[in-house]
Design a protein around this motif. Structure first.
Motif, PDB file in Angstrom:
ATOM      1  N   THR A 102       0.611  -1.202   0.187  1.00  0.00           N
ATOM      2  CA  THR A 102      -0.133   0.074   0.112  1.00  0.00           C
ATOM      3  C   THR A 102       0.880   1.159   0.037  1.00  0.00           C
ATOM      4  OG1 THR A 102      -0.069  -0.051   2.283  1.00  0.00           O
ATOM      5  CG2 THR A 102      -1.969  -1.164   1.311  1.00  0.00           C
ATOM      6  N   TYR A 103       0.379   2.188  -0.656  1.00  0.00           N
ATOM      7  CA  TYR A 103       1.028   3.565  -0.708  1.00  0.00           C
ATOM      8  C   TYR A 103       0.195   4.594  -0.477  1.00  0.00           C
ATOM      9  CZ  TYR A 103       3.916   0.189  -3.657  1.00  0.00           C
ATOM     10  OH  TYR A 103       4.194  -0.692  -4.119  1.00  0.00           O
ATOM     11  N   PHE A 104       0.532   6.034  -0.224  1.00  0.00           N
ATOM     12  CA  PHE A 104      -0.163   6.951  -0.116  1.00  0.00           C
ATOM     13  C   PHE A 104      -0.826   7.713  -1.674  1.00  0.00           C
ATOM     14  CE2 PHE A 104       1.480   8.162   4.187  1.00  0.00           C
ATOM     15  CZ  PHE A 104       0.366   7.878   4.878  1.00  0.00           C
ATOM     16  N   GLY A 105      -1.908   7.466  -1.737  1.00  0.00           N
ATOM     17  CA  GLY A 105      -2.404   7.931  -3.107  1.00  0.00           C
ATOM     18  C   GLY A 105      -2.967   9.514  -3.187  1.00  0.00           C
ATOM     19  N   LYS A 106      -3.268   9.874  -1.901  1.00  0.00           N
ATOM     20  CA  LYS A 106      -3.773  11.152  -1.701  1.00  0.00           C
ATOM     21  C   LYS A 106      -3.385  11.530  -0.068  1.00  0.00           C
ATOM     22  CE  LYS A 106      -8.066  11.538  -3.254  1.00  0.00           C
ATOM     23  NZ  LYS A 106      -9.414  11.435  -3.318  1.00  0.00           N
ATOM     24  N   ILE A 107      -2.984  12.872  -0.067  1.00  0.00           N
ATOM     25  CA  ILE A 107      -2.553  13.611   0.869  1.00  0.00           C
ATOM     26  C   ILE A 107      -3.749  14.751   1.078  1.00  0.00           C
ATOM     27  CG2 ILE A 107      -0.941  14.792   2.345  1.00  0.00           C
ATOM     28  CD1 ILE A 107       0.897  12.860   1.030  1.00  0.00           C
ATOM     29  N   GLY A 108      -4.147  15.106   2.313  1.00  0.00           N
ATOM     30  CA  GLY A 108      -5.071  16.304   2.693  1.00  0.00           C
ATOM     31  C   GLY A 108      -4.236  17.112   3.599  1.00  0.00           C
ATOM     32  N   PHE A 109      -4.284  18.497   3.479  1.00  0.00           N
ATOM     33  CA  PHE A 109      -4.055  19.232   4.737  1.00  0.00           C
ATOM     34  C   PHE A 109      -5.070  20.133   4.974  1.00  0.00           C
ATOM     35  CE2 PHE A 109      -0.296  18.353   2.105  1.00  0.00           C
ATOM     36  CZ  PHE A 109       0.914  18.121   2.908  1.00  0.00           C
ATOM     37  N   TYR A 110      -5.353  20.439   6.334  1.00  0.00           N
ATOM     38  CA  TYR A 110      -6.355  21.371   6.671  1.00  0.00           C
ATOM     39  C   TYR A 110      -5.793  22.212   7.606  1.00  0.00           C
ATOM     40  CZ  TYR A 110     -10.777  22.558   8.946  1.00  0.00           C
ATOM     41  OH  TYR A 110     -11.950  23.409   9.602  1.00  0.00           O
ATOM     42  N   PHE A 111      -5.890  23.648   7.203  1.00  0.00           N
ATOM     43  CA  PHE A 111      -5.480  24.723   7.946  1.00  0.00           C
ATOM     44  C   PHE A 111      -6.637  25.541   8.761  1.00  0.00           C
ATOM     45  CE2 PHE A 111      -2.188  23.767   4.738  1.00  0.00           C
ATOM     46  CZ  PHE A 111      -1.324  23.557   5.431  1.00  0.00           C
ATOM     47  N   LYS A 112      -7.154  24.920   9.781  1.00  0.00           N
ATOM     48  CA  LYS A 112      -8.512  25.436  10.281  1.00  0.00           C
ATOM     49  C   LYS A 112      -8.590  26.701  10.732  1.00  0.00           C
ATOM     50  CE  LYS A 112     -11.758  24.532  14.070  1.00  0.00           C
ATOM     51  NZ  LYS A 112     -11.770  23.839  15.193  1.00  0.00           N
ATOM     52  N   ASN A 113      -7.384  27.501  11.108  1.00  0.00           N
ATOM     53  CA  ASN A 113      -7.294  28.665  11.447  1.00  0.00           C
ATOM     54  C   ASN A 113      -7.681  29.795  10.099  1.00  0.00           C
ATOM     55  OD1 ASN A 113      -7.291  27.928  13.969  1.00  0.00           O
ATOM     56  ND2 ASN A 113      -5.071  28.400  14.222  1.00  0.00           N
ATOM     57  N   LYS A 114      -7.311  29.257   9.119  1.00  0.00           N
ATOM     58  CA  LYS A 114      -7.392  29.892   7.821  1.00  0.00           C
ATOM     59  C   LYS A 114      -8.512  29.669   6.843  1.00  0.00           C
ATOM     60  CE  LYS A 114      -2.220  30.455   7.111  1.00  0.00           C
ATOM     61  NZ  LYS A 114      -2.307  32.113   7.338  1.00  0.00           N
ATOM     62  N   LYS A 132       2.950   3.293 -16.791  1.00  0.00           N
ATOM     63  CA  LYS A 132       1.668   3.073 -16.644  1.00  0.00           C
ATOM     64  C   LYS A 132       1.093   1.574 -16.772  1.00  0.00           C
ATOM     65  CE  LYS A 132       0.301   4.550 -21.314  1.00  0.00           C
ATOM     66  NZ  LYS A 132      -0.401   5.436 -22.065  1.00  0.00           N
ATOM     67  N   ASN A 133       2.048   0.769 -17.439  1.00  0.00           N
ATOM     68  CA  ASN A 133       1.447  -0.639 -17.873  1.00  0.00           C
ATOM     69  C   ASN A 133       2.221  -1.396 -17.058  1.00  0.00           C
ATOM     70  OD1 ASN A 133      -0.370  -0.089 -20.131  1.00  0.00           O
ATOM     71  ND2 ASN A 133       1.666   0.377 -21.408  1.00  0.00           N
ATOM     72  N   HIS A 134       2.724  -1.028 -15.790  1.00  0.00           N
ATOM     73  CA  HIS A 134       3.518  -1.810 -15.035  1.00  0.00           C
ATOM     74  C   HIS A 134       2.467  -2.708 -14.198  1.00  0.00           C
ATOM     75  CE1 HIS A 134       5.830  -3.250 -11.544  1.00  0.00           C
ATOM     76  NE2 HIS A 134       6.955  -2.723 -12.202  1.00  0.00           N
ATOM     77  N   PRO A 135       2.844  -4.125 -14.396  1.00  0.00           N
ATOM     78  CA  PRO A 135       1.743  -5.191 -13.768  1.00  0.00           C
ATOM     79  C   PRO A 135       1.520  -5.031 -12.409  1.00  0.00           C
ATOM     80  CG  PRO A 135       4.189  -6.058 -14.281  1.00  0.00           C
ATOM     81  CD  PRO A 135       4.079  -4.710 -14.701  1.00  0.00           C
ATOM     82  N   VAL A 136       2.587  -4.558 -11.540  1.00  0.00           N
ATOM     83  CA  VAL A 136       1.935  -4.390  -9.888  1.00  0.00           C
ATOM     84  C   VAL A 136       2.395  -3.048  -9.448  1.00  0.00           C
ATOM     85  CG1 VAL A 136       3.253  -5.036  -7.951  1.00  0.00           C
ATOM     86  CG2 VAL A 136       3.508  -6.724  -9.713  1.00  0.00           C
ATOM     87  N   ASN A 137       2.945  -2.391  -9.824  1.00  0.00           N
ATOM     88  CA  ASN A 137       3.174  -0.873  -9.219  1.00  0.00           C
ATOM     89  C   ASN A 137       2.291   0.188  -9.799  1.00  0.00           C
ATOM     90  OD1 ASN A 137       5.287  -2.099  -8.000  1.00  0.00           O
ATOM     91  ND2 ASN A 137       6.943  -1.152  -9.151  1.00  0.00           N
ATOM     92  N   VAL A 138       2.015   1.353  -8.929  1.00  0.00           N
ATOM     93  CA  VAL A 138       1.009   2.496  -9.256  1.00  0.00           C
ATOM     94  C   VAL A 138       1.899   3.566  -8.759  1.00  0.00           C
ATOM     95  CG1 VAL A 138      -1.146   1.161  -8.719  1.00  0.00           C
ATOM     96  CG2 VAL A 138      -0.076   2.271  -6.929  1.00  0.00           C
ATOM     97  N   ASP A 139       1.381   4.556  -9.344  1.00  0.00           N
ATOM     98  CA  ASP A 139       1.706   6.048  -8.961  1.00  0.00           C
ATOM     99  C   ASP A 139       1.459   6.274  -7.409  1.00  0.00           C
ATOM    100  OD1 ASP A 139       2.544   6.660 -11.591  1.00  0.00           O
ATOM    101  OD2 ASP A 139       0.860   7.663 -11.990  1.00  0.00           O
ATOM    102  N   PHE A 140       2.537   6.977  -6.779  1.00  0.00           N
ATOM    103  CA  PHE A 140       1.932   7.141  -5.401  1.00  0.00           C
ATOM    104  C   PHE A 140       2.741   8.578  -4.901  1.00  0.00           C
ATOM    105  CE2 PHE A 140       5.734   4.684  -5.207  1.00  0.00           C
ATOM    106  CZ  PHE A 140       6.678   5.100  -4.473  1.00  0.00           C
ATOM    107  N   LEU A 141       2.757   8.749  -3.667  1.00  0.00           N
ATOM    108  CA  LEU A 141       2.980  10.061  -3.051  1.00  0.00           C
ATOM    109  C   LEU A 141       3.716   9.866  -1.855  1.00  0.00           C
ATOM    110  CD1 LEU A 141      -0.413  12.108  -3.142  1.00  0.00           C
ATOM    111  CD2 LEU A 141       1.649  12.320  -4.672  1.00  0.00           C
ATOM    112  N   GLY A 142       4.769  10.722  -1.705  1.00  0.00           N
ATOM    113  CA  GLY A 142       5.789  10.641  -0.517  1.00  0.00           C
ATOM    114  C   GLY A 142       5.571  11.882   0.547  1.00  0.00           C
ATOM    115  N   ILE A 143       5.496  12.153   1.620  1.00  0.00           N
ATOM    116  CA  ILE A 143       5.635  13.312   2.294  1.00  0.00           C
ATOM    117  C   ILE A 143       6.717  13.538   3.396  1.00  0.00           C
ATOM    118  CG2 ILE A 143       3.995  12.282   3.991  1.00  0.00           C
ATOM    119  CD1 ILE A 143       2.682  15.243   4.371  1.00  0.00           C
ATOM    120  N   TYR A 144       7.260  14.921   3.293  1.00  0.00           N
ATOM    121  CA  TYR A 144       8.319  15.159   4.101  1.00  0.00           C
ATOM    122  C   TYR A 144       7.944  16.413   4.986  1.00  0.00           C
ATOM    123  CZ  TYR A 144      10.826  11.932   1.024  1.00  0.00           C
ATOM    124  OH  TYR A 144      11.264  10.705   0.369  1.00  0.00           O
TER     125      TYR A 144
END
Length: 948
Positions: free
Chosen positions: A759-771, A835-847
């Motif tokens: 499993t990988y991160f496919g979506k990352i959400g940021f919430y800045f409540k005060n703004k 895109k035609n890779h039999p296993v892997n998918v696009d994903f995200l990393g966060i730093y």
């Protein structure tokens, strides 16, 4: 079959030009090499088995060295520098040993001052000596190709045609190997703000049994003062000694091993910074000082006690979106201080630009208190956004100066200049740099000076240097940090006091030849003009110079007469003085002048002729230039390495080589400094000593998903994996104190492998409540939401979004950075797969840097470590694999087994990543994180974590 030492080199050049050598794979057969003692290396003795036993007595390696956990000992780190009439010859030498029972990397990493020329590099490995020579580039390539065809090419060095700043060597050596590195470079010490400042980088990286910085100054004019500021910190207060005579001085810095320690029980060194020596010389004549020796002369010209000339100055300020945040705040602060320093006789105006160009005033105005205050108020209202139209901004500024000159508004004795402040490349209007350079040159008509300040590493500093040199000015890079304001003011102070203009140097033509630049547009207070040339000393008893210049109230004529024999006795008596200092200064000035002339050459034919002259000077005087290459050979010349320039300067010499150095320019616009690192060999990262901060001081989640938590206080990396299901949302940061949430939603691979679905991160959400702002980043789009308002960019875009003091910077198909004022920053990295890779998918990393100013209430898989827990690791022992030792970790009242392993940092190499060592916590971080990983599952992408 001869024993070839197998090397892999990579060579970079950045603000003095960065050399980055990576040398891998010196085989165990090195131990069988013939017994030699070279450059102080201890000899070896043969055992009964016929193998050579290395002596450890000469360097005192047994029991005498303080080693880090990697068992690399630094026997000595020596810096020797001799300054003869402003010419500094510097040698940096390190002697090291690998006392480990396994092969590992030894690193030699030094910084060379901007403008210096590297003279030679020598490396001795167990008695095998490699030395350097300078060759014409095509010849060097030919020799390397021939050696390679014969199987004698040991490796290749690649260089990027920037300015040089770092020289870094990494050598992978077998157990017991002793190695010595020695680098020589020379530079001319320039006078700025009424002082010569000699800066030496002293960063040994570890405790040294013998550490010494030795600086000798020989100045025939006589020394007015010598000062050594405490630039290495109060830790070393009182250790430096200064012995000053009338014309000579000796500075010595020799801390003991105890004094080097950061603390009495620390194994880390506190020696990490620049050692600075400041001095000035006596001046008796306004016409300057002539020094004649060995067929060359040098003329130092620095008149004082003159009234300043009035100046006409245009400040051209980049206010594009990339200047948002700290850069803009510091620029405004600096500009307000600079405006306060304008003199009553000065005229000025302001031009600020993004995709549009605005003028505070359409014409120059006098620097009256009222006008200065109004300009400060205008500066304070600037809000950065949009693109960067450098071409139109500079043309508008030159138009204002040209119009004022045509209308007779400029004092004939005044000096006109433009100061450009920018942090990026042009993105709007004219984009071709050569066209911008040509346009500005034609508009300025050689009547005005252009000074450029490049902020940060995003800017094309090479372009700023060219365009400034082209127009009678200079450029300087300043770092986009808390010191930006001070750096800007210091640069401005160097050019804020013009004392003379139209300076001409005249010498008797019958006895002087090959004079370097002899006419100068301006002379600024606190600086110095240097002219050199060849002189016929056989038929000349005295050399006379006549200098004419325009001062504030009159035309000046200044004469200097010097006896040719006067220098001989003084120089020959001093054993430390460089007998070729006049020749080297002449060569240094000549090469720099020709490089500048080549940039301005109007025709290809003239450029070719200048190139030939530069090449010949490089070979004659052993100077590395863009037209030469360095060959590095052993004494038998049967093993050869090449220092050369890659076709693509952004890539390393070979697949998998990382081409970034800590001080090299960073072309990743929008990425904070922490988002760019240097690859460090795994074996050079001991558990107790952290790798360089830039390489590890970041919390990250990447791949499937691997967490790396950096603990700044203990300087450790702790890793764990989370094995959950596609669609689940993990909370990374939940901070009710600042109102910030960071969550990541998992996606799965296309199919299982080895009965496991990654499993990988496919979506990352940021919430800045005060703004009231939400940011959603997927593998397809980047979306900012503010209530009903939203804006979306795709990964095929490069651009900025600014909303409510939040900056989103998108770099095409690479990364997104989110910056919240000066308090926080985040980077999301995109990983694309076939895109035609039999296993892997696009994903995200966060730093996420640990410096982010979260509140004490922060929690989440990463947020909980804002308050660093006490971690105790002990009982280290062999694991199932030799490269994966185990240990016992105690943290938060828990006690469990951890394994030393590797994780990846993909910030600079998104394909292969850079290895980072860490202690791995099994079972989804159990015992290290609070509770169970399932406690961190949240229902929505912007949900706060509900703490139990």
């Amino acid at each position: 079959m001869k024993h070839l030492i197998c090397f892999l080199f990579f060579f970079l050049i950045s603000e003095v030009g960065s050399f980055d050598l990576v040398i891998d794979g010196i085989p165990d057969e090195v131990e069988n090499l013939i017994d030699l003692e070279i450059n102080g290396f201890p000899s070896s003795s043969k055992t009964r088995s016929g193998r050579y036993q290395r002596s450890t007595s000469d360097w005192g390696y047994v029991g005498d060295l303080v080693e880090d956990d990697d068992k690399i000992g630094l026997y000595s780190y020596k810096v020797q520098s001799t300054i003869t009439s402003r010419l500094a010859n510097t040698m940096i030498q390190a002697k090291m040993v690998n006392n480990a029972k396994r092969p590992q990397h030894i690193v030699f990493d030094v910084q060379v001052p901007k403008g210096a020329f590297i003279d030679s590099f020598t490396m001795d490995v167990n008695g095998i000596t490699f030395t350097s020579s300078i060759r014409e580039k095509s010849e060097a390539r030919r020799m390397y190709s021939q050696a390679k065809a014969k199987g004698k090419a040991a490796g290749i060095v690649r260089s990027n045609a920037m300015d040089m700043e770092n020289f870094k060597t990494e050598v992978n050596v077998p157990p017991g190997t002793k190695i010595q590195f020695e680098l020589h470079y020379q530079e001319m010490i320039r006078r700025k703000l009424s002082s010569y400042e000699h800066t030496i980088s002293v960063r040994p990286g570890r405790l040294a049994k013998h550490l010494e910085v030795d600086v000798r100054i020989i100045e025939p004019q006589g020394l007015r003062y010598v000062h050594v500021p405490n630039s290495l910190g109060d830790h070393f207060d009182g250790i430096t000694t200064i012995s000053k005579g009338e014309k000579k001085a000796h500075v010595s810095f020799k801390p003991t091993m105890t004094q080097q320690r950061k603390c009495p029980t620390c194994s880390a060194t506190a020696v990490d910074g620049n050692f600075v020596v400041q001095y000035d010389v006596n001046r008796e004549t306004t016409g300057g000082e002539l020094e004649i020796f060995n067929g060359y002369f040098v003329h130092f010209f620095a008149p004082e006690n003159l009234d300043p000339l009035p100046k006409n100055i245009l400040f051209v300020i980049d206010v594009s979106g990339s200047m948002w945040g700290l850069k803009m705040k510091q620029t405004i602060e600096a500009m307000k201080a600079i405006l306060s320093e304008l003199r009553a006789a000065d005229q000025f105006s302001l031009v600020d630009f993004n995709h549009n160009v605005r003028c505070w005033r359409d014409n120059l105005v006098s620097a009256t208190p009222a006008q200065v205050e109004d300009a400060k108020k205008y500066i304070q209202t600037i809000h950065p956004n949009g693109g960067t139209n450098i071409n139109e901004a500079l043309l508008r500024a030159t138009f204002i100066l040209n119009e004022a000159q045509n209308l007779g508004m400029l004092d004939p004795n005044s000096v006109s200049m433009i100061v450009l402040v920018s942090d990026g490349d042009p993105t709007v209007g004219e984009l071709k740099l050569t066209t911008i350079q040509k346009n500005v040159k034609q508009s300025m008509k050689d009547e005005f000076s252009l000074f450029c300040l490049g902020i940060g590493f995003d800017v094309d500093y090479d372009f700023l240097q060219r365009i400034a040199t082209d127009n009678r000015g200079m450029a300087q890079r300043i770092f986009g940090n808390q010191e930006t304001s001070a750096q800007m003011k210091k640069f401005y102070n160097q050019v804020s006091t013009p004392l003379l203009k139209k300076i001409e140097f005249n010498y008797p033509q019958e006895s002087v030849s090959d004079v370097t630049q002899s006419s100068f547009h301006n002379y600024f207070g606190g600086s110095e003009i240097v002219v050199a040339g060849k002189v016929d000393t056989e038929n000349l008893q005295h050399l006379e110079s006549i200098v004419t210049a325009t001062a504030a109230n009159a035309e000046l004529v200044m004469e200097t007469l010097r006896d040719v024999e006067e220098m001989d006795g003084f120089m020959k008596k001093d054993k430390y003085a460089d007998p070729e200092f006049t020749k080297k200064l002449w060569a240094y000035l000549t090469v720099n002048q020709m490089l500048a002339e080549r940039n301005m050459a109007p025709t290809a034919a003239l450029k070719r002729n200048i190139t030939k002259s530069i090449l010949q000077m490089s070979l004659d005087h052993h100077i590395v230039t863009p037209f030469t290459a360095m060959l590095i050979e052993n004494s038998e010349k049967d093993e050869i390495m090449l220092a050369d320039q890659p076709k693509d300067p952004r890539r390393g010499c070979c697949p998998g080589t990382l081409g970034l150095t800590p001080n090299a320019p960073n072309n990743n616009k929008g990425i904070p400094t922490w988002a760019n690192i240097t690859a460090v060999p795994v074996s050079f990262m001991p558990e107790q000593m952290s790798p360089p901060v830039s390489a590890v001081s970041i919390n990250r989640v990447d791949n499937d998903p691997h967490f790396i938590i950096h603990l700044p206080k203990s300087q450790r990396n702790i890793c764990f994996n989370i094995n959950s299901e596609p669609g689940k949302i993990l909370n990374l940061v939940s901070d009710p104190g600042t109102g910030v949430v960071v969550n990541g939603q998992l996606i799965g691979a296309k199919k299982t492998e080895n009965k496991k679905l990654s499993t990988y991160f496919g979506k990352i959400g940021f919430y800045f409540k005060n703004k009231g702002l939400k940011v959603e980043i997927s593998t397809e789009t980047i979306t900012l939401k503010d209530g009903s308002y939203s804006i979306t960019l795709t990964w095929s875009d490069t651009g900025h979004i600014i909303r409510k003091q939040l900056l989103i910077s998108v770099k095409k198909e690479s990364n997104v950075t989110i910056t919240v004022g000066e308090e926080m920053s985040f980077m999301v990295l995109l990983h694309r797969v076939w895109k035609n890779h039999p296993v892997n998918v696009d994903f995200l990393g966060i730093y996420i840097p640990p410096e982010n100013q979260f509140s004490p209430a922060a929690h989440g898989l990463i947020g909980q470590f804002v308050s660093e827990p006490d971690v105790y690791i002990h009982n280290q022992r062999p694991g199932q694999a030799p490269e994966k030792p185990q240990a016992t970790m105690e943290v938060k009242g828990n006690k469990f087994t951890v394994t030393r392993g590797l994780q990846k940092d993909y910030r600079t190499d998104r394909v292969f990543g850079s290895d980072v060592q860490c202690w791995f916590v099994h079972n989804s971080g159990k015992g290290f994180i609070d509770g169970h990983y399932k406690d961190y599952l949240v229902p929505h992408l912007y949900s706060f974590l509900k703490k139990p």
